[in-house]
Scaffold this motif. Structure first.
Motif, PDB file in Angstrom:
ATOM      1  N   TYR A 115       1.151  -1.467  -0.082  1.00  0.00           N
ATOM      2  CA  TYR A 115       0.104  -0.145   0.399  1.00  0.00           C
ATOM      3  C   TYR A 115       0.780   1.150   0.368  1.00  0.00           C
ATOM      4  N   SER A 116       1.960   0.892   0.411  1.00  0.00           N
ATOM      5  CA  SER A 116       2.992   2.717   0.246  1.00  0.00           C
ATOM      6  C   SER A 116       3.850   2.395  -1.660  1.00  0.00           C
ATOM      7  N   ASP A 117       2.810   1.429  -2.399  1.00  0.00           N
ATOM      8  CA  ASP A 117       4.455   0.933  -3.447  1.00  0.00           C
ATOM      9  C   ASP A 117       5.534   1.463  -3.143  1.00  0.00           C
ATOM     10  N   VAL A 118       5.862  -0.037  -2.632  1.00  0.00           N
ATOM     11  CA  VAL A 118       7.116  -0.286  -2.090  1.00  0.00           C
ATOM     12  C   VAL A 118       7.554  -1.477  -4.008  1.00  0.00           C
ATOM     13  N   PRO A 119       8.408  -1.794  -4.363  1.00  0.00           N
ATOM     14  CA  PRO A 119       8.550  -2.655  -5.417  1.00  0.00           C
ATOM     15  C   PRO A 119       8.633  -3.535  -5.097  1.00  0.00           C
ATOM     16  N   LYS A 120       8.430  -4.541  -5.752  1.00  0.00           N
ATOM     17  CA  LYS A 120       8.302  -6.202  -5.108  1.00  0.00           C
ATOM     18  C   LYS A 120       9.676  -7.038  -4.541  1.00  0.00           C
ATOM     19  N   THR A 121      10.768  -6.842  -4.815  1.00  0.00           N
ATOM     20  CA  THR A 121      12.170  -7.061  -4.518  1.00  0.00           C
ATOM     21  C   THR A 121      12.313  -7.239  -3.166  1.00  0.00           C
ATOM     22  N   GLU A 122      12.303  -5.136  -3.147  1.00  0.00           N
ATOM     23  CA  GLU A 122      12.387  -4.592  -2.215  1.00  0.00           C
ATOM     24  C   GLU A 122      11.007  -5.718  -0.853  1.00  0.00           C
ATOM     25  N   ARG A 123      10.178  -5.800  -0.893  1.00  0.00           N
ATOM     26  CA  ARG A 123       9.498  -5.825  -0.473  1.00  0.00           C
ATOM     27  C   ARG A 123       9.697  -7.249  -0.269  1.00  0.00           C
ATOM     28  N   GLN A 124      10.174  -8.008  -0.857  1.00  0.00           N
ATOM     29  CA  GLN A 124      10.729  -9.517  -0.130  1.00  0.00           C
ATOM     30  C   GLN A 124      12.175  -9.200   0.217  1.00  0.00           C
ATOM     31  N   THR A 125      12.821  -8.940   0.275  1.00  0.00           N
ATOM     32  CA  THR A 125      13.920  -7.789   0.821  1.00  0.00           C
ATOM     33  C   THR A 125      13.379  -7.836   2.352  1.00  0.00           C
ATOM     34  N   ARG A 126      13.005  -7.023   2.498  1.00  0.00           N
ATOM     35  CA  ARG A 126      12.266  -6.001   3.756  1.00  0.00           C
ATOM     36  C   ARG A 126      11.445  -7.076   5.088  1.00  0.00           C
TER      37      ARG A 126
ATOM     38  N   MET B   2      -0.195  -0.935  -6.601  1.00  0.00           N
ATOM     39  CA  MET B   2       0.402  -1.264  -7.583  1.00  0.00           C
ATOM     40  C   MET B   2      -0.205  -2.162  -8.047  1.00  0.00           C
ATOM     41  N   PHE B   3      -0.583  -2.037  -9.279  1.00  0.00           N
ATOM     42  CA  PHE B   3      -1.259  -3.260 -10.014  1.00  0.00           C
ATOM     43  C   PHE B   3      -0.823  -4.604 -10.115  1.00  0.00           C
ATOM     44  N   THR B   4       0.142  -4.828 -10.251  1.00  0.00           N
ATOM     45  CA  THR B   4       0.922  -5.836 -10.341  1.00  0.00           C
ATOM     46  C   THR B   4       0.084  -6.630  -8.836  1.00  0.00           C
ATOM     47  N   GLY B   5       0.697  -5.634  -7.661  1.00  0.00           N
ATOM     48  CA  GLY B   5      -0.080  -6.975  -6.462  1.00  0.00           C
ATOM     49  C   GLY B   5      -1.234  -6.608  -6.725  1.00  0.00           C
ATOM     50  N   MET B   6      -2.339  -5.897  -7.126  1.00  0.00           N
ATOM     51  CA  MET B   6      -3.764  -6.101  -6.536  1.00  0.00           C
ATOM     52  C   MET B   6      -4.221  -7.223  -7.977  1.00  0.00           C
ATOM     53  N   PHE B   7      -2.976  -7.044  -8.712  1.00  0.00           N
ATOM     54  CA  PHE B   7      -3.767  -8.421  -9.771  1.00  0.00           C
ATOM     55  C   PHE B   7      -3.944  -9.694  -8.915  1.00  0.00           C
ATOM     56  N   HIS B   8      -2.354  -9.591  -7.824  1.00  0.00           N
ATOM     57  CA  HIS B   8      -2.195 -11.114  -7.776  1.00  0.00           C
ATOM     58  C   HIS B   8      -3.356 -10.988  -6.456  1.00  0.00           C
ATOM     59  N   GLU B   9      -3.549 -10.462  -6.117  1.00  0.00           N
ATOM     60  CA  GLU B   9      -4.373 -10.658  -4.583  1.00  0.00           C
ATOM     61  C   GLU B   9      -5.585 -10.699  -5.005  1.00  0.00           C
ATOM     62  N   ALA B  10      -6.156 -10.867  -6.273  1.00  0.00           N
ATOM     63  CA  ALA B  10      -7.673 -10.582  -6.589  1.00  0.00           C
ATOM     64  C   ALA B  10      -7.612 -12.159  -6.906  1.00  0.00           C
ATOM     65  N   TRP B  11      -6.295 -12.524  -7.478  1.00  0.00           N
ATOM     66  CA  TRP B  11      -5.756 -14.040  -8.604  1.00  0.00           C
ATOM     67  C   TRP B  11      -6.061 -15.465  -7.541  1.00  0.00           C
ATOM     68  N   SER B  12      -5.575 -14.568  -5.982  1.00  0.00           N
ATOM     69  CA  SER B  12      -5.510 -15.479  -4.862  1.00  0.00           C
ATOM     70  C   SER B  12      -6.926 -15.530  -4.021  1.00  0.00           C
TER      71      SER B  12
END
Lengths: 242, 407
Positions: A115-126, B2-12
């Motif tokens: 919800y605070s728009d952090v990119p996926k790789t950084e989300r995973q690392t943190r 972010m859209f990819t995140g939302m897409f993943h959420e909706a999918w799961s």
């Protein structure tokens, strides 16, 4: 005392409408909390401590009075701004852990970052770093139902920390745990507090409150006691215990 | 968020309760499938009608001579000797006319070797094939010089050729009508059935003069039974009809108040009313199918409402950790849209599949167009948004405290 407070509450009132007219839950509450404090908020059921906590967490608004969080007056912010504040300035820990049951522990911890728009790789690392910090890195891919209550609460604490908030609000975090596990959780809170994170904890258990550096007691919507944990508190607590 | 995140959420979320997701989708599947199927059949019917109109030739008038009366016995239209080749030429001069072809026809018994066949013989000018938009698939048309010298040459239709030549190539062969030999110059393309079920390919075409002088005879020089007229554009047909009437009345010296000794018929009018009927039919089919699409949409709304109630606590948690209203709204909306689109894709395949199956088993003509697929897809997305919006908004408007307390 110290520098500027992280939380300043002035003349805070909260009324709830009832069929019999509005019912006051909080009456003229004043409180300042400084960065790095560990505060236990205590009081019996119905004393207004939960309502107070909801207001602190920007989930509820006061009827009147001022609440300043990190210098921002909450009463003047709109819904989206308070949502952002909740996500980035505060971390919540609940009595019922409140992990999302369908998500892996890693995804649960990373969720606020989504919800605070952090990119996926950084989300995973943190998320992995924090799971490591609370000692559960090996369960990163498991679902919450696979681990014990104490472990779930540690994951919830990791989630509260993931946005690097300065303040953690914990509402009866040990309420669903046995005394040994409670002790572990409180040790975790204490070490986080030593790292400089401000912690506000609601509890009605006196020995849990002992871990805090300051105890604030509510009764019937007003603060009846505000003192550092130390000499002669045991008599006070003994007197207050039900 | 972010859209990819939302897409993943909706999918799961969709994966969490597979049976329910599948049942919700089923509504959309049936709706879209029905629309696609009905559109395929409706379009097929429209195309079939259009083809038979095209086979007749478009923008056609036929001018028939009037009926004659001999001793109180009236013959039918086309029997009075009132139209002439000159009339046809005069009509051809009118503005807006693409071609006009005088026709003189009758029935005749054709003989070739041991086979014989009774068919209609049309005496026409070479421009007749233009008027009817009728191609020659083998051999050549006869020429103006054939017309001038009334030679015994002929063009043969597919059905007549099959009956008379039994698989042989008729081009260059000679057949007899009575004792007179006719050389086959060409074979006409297949036109199929006319709108009234007549076999348009069962005919023989000869030069007009040959029919007039050597086959059927005429009451007087140059008389024809009908004139086919093709108009350049459909829009000018009413004006052209008026012009033809005026011209022929003048040429036939008919006084004011005297009845026409000919009649002008619009051949496309019948065809157009048939086309209109099928168009209305396919619209009706589409409308009925759309109802099932709406029912499918309501199914989605229903399930999303249940889902929002069930996941109230989850929504509260998300709000507590920083989800804004718009984040919750998009999450649920996306879920509804995903369900609709997935349902739409399956419905599309099912609709196309059953249309093909119906075509193969019953021979009903079908048309599957890309545009109907696109329309179905857009409708599905719109249904998802329309019926998903209310539950999603309900989720987004939840009070986080209430939601967190919800058990």
């Amino acid at each position: 005392m110290r520098d500027t407070p992280v939380i300043t509450i002035r003349h805070l009132y909260k009324d709830y409408p009832t069929p019999a007219g509005s019912f006051p839950v909080l009456k003229d509450v004043n409180l300042s909390i400084y960065p790095g404090e560990f505060v236990a908020i205590m009081g019996p059921s119905g004393s207004g401590k939960s309502t107070f906590m909801n207001i602190l967490g920007c989930l509820d608004r006061p009827t009147s009075g001022d609440y300043e969080l990190s210098g921002k007056n909450i009463a003047r912010l709109d819904k989206d701004a308070t949502a952002k504040l909740r996500g980035q300035t505060l971390g919540f820990v609940f009595q019922g852990f409140n992990l999302l049951p369908r998500m892996s522990l890693e995804d649960n911890v990373a969720l606020p970052l989504v919800y605070s728009d952090v990119p996926k790789t950084e989300r995973q690392t943190r998320a992995r770093q924090l799971l490591d910090k609370v000692g559960l890195a090996q369960y990163a891919a498991s679902l919450p139902s696979r681990i014990s209550g104490g472990q779930q609460q540690r994951v919830a604490i990791a989630r509260a920390l993931v946005n690097r908030p300065g303040l953690i609000l914990a509402d009866e975090p040990t309420g669903n745990l046995d005394s040994h596990t409670s002790e572990e959780i409180m040790t975790l809170f204490t070490s986080l507090n030593r790292e400089g994170i401000t912690i506000i904890l609601v509890t009605h258990e006196p020995d849990i409150a002992l871990h805090a550096g300051r105890q604030v007691r509510f009764r019937d919507g007003v603060i009846v006691q505000d003192m550092p944990t130390g000499c002669n508190h045991e008599e006070e607590l003994a007197g207050a215990a039900p | 968020m972010m859209f990819t995140g939302m897409f993943h959420e909706a999918w799961s979320a969709m994966g969490a309760n597979r049976l329910r997701t599948a049942l919700t989708m089923l509504g959309m599947v049936i709706g879209v499938g029905a629309v696609v199927l009905m559109m395929a059949i409706g379009q097929g019917a429209q195309n079939a009608v259009k083809e038979s109109i095209d086979s007749m030739g478009s923008n056609l008038f036929v001018v028939l001579s009037g009926s004659s009366m001999t001793g109180g016995v009236r013959s039918g239209s086309g029997n009075a000797p009132s139209l002439t080749t000159a009339d046809a030429e005069a009509i051809g001069e009118l503005p807006g006319i693409a071609a006009s072809a005088p026709t003189h026809m009758g029935m005749a018994q054709l003989v070739h070797g041991s086979l014989n066949w009774n068919t209609t013989v049309y005496g026409v000018t070479p421009s007749y094939l233009d008027v009817r938009s009728w191609p020659i698939v083998a051999g050549d048309n006869f020429t103006e010089s054939d017309l001038r010298s009334a030679t015994r040459v002929a063009l043969i239709g597919q059905s007549a050729a099959e009956n008379l030549f039994a698989g042989e190539d008729p081009v260059g062969k000679t057949l007899r009508i009575g004792q007179a030999p006719f050389q086959i110059l060409g074979v006409l393309g297949r036109k199929g059935q006319s709108l009234d079920g007549r076999d348009q390919d069962d005919l023989l075409i000869v030069p007009l003069t040959t029919a007039q002088r050597k086959l059927f005879g005429t009451p007087f020089q140059g008389s024809v039974r009908s004139i086919m007229v093709r108009v350049e554009r459909a829009e000018v047909m009413p004006q052209v009809e008026i012009a033809i009437n005026a011209l022929l009345r003048q040429r036939h010296h008919l006084r004011e108040g005297q009845e026409n000794d000919f009649s002008v018929r619009d051949l496309t009018a019948i065809a157009e009313s048939a086309a209109e009927t099928t168009r209305v039919m396919s619209l009706l089919l589409g409308a009925i199918a759309s109802v099932s699409l709406i029912v499918g949409g309501i199914g989605i709304m229903n399930i999303m409402l249940v889902s929002v109630t069930e996941r109230t606590r989850e929504i509260g948690i998300r709000m507590a950790i920083g989800a804004r209203e718009i984040d919750v709204l998009t999450q649920f909306l996306l879920e509804a849209i995903l369900i609709s689109i997935a349902g739409c894709l399956i419905g599309l395949m099912l609709g196309v599949g059953s249309a093909v199956l119906i075509h193969l088993s019953t021979g009903v003509p079908i048309v599957i167009s890309g545009s109907s697929a696109i329309v179905a897809f857009l409708v599905a997305a719109a249904t998802g948004i329309f019926f998903g919006y209310y539950p999603a908004r309900k989720a987004a408007r939840l009070d986080p405290i209430e939601a967190l307390r919800y058990q």
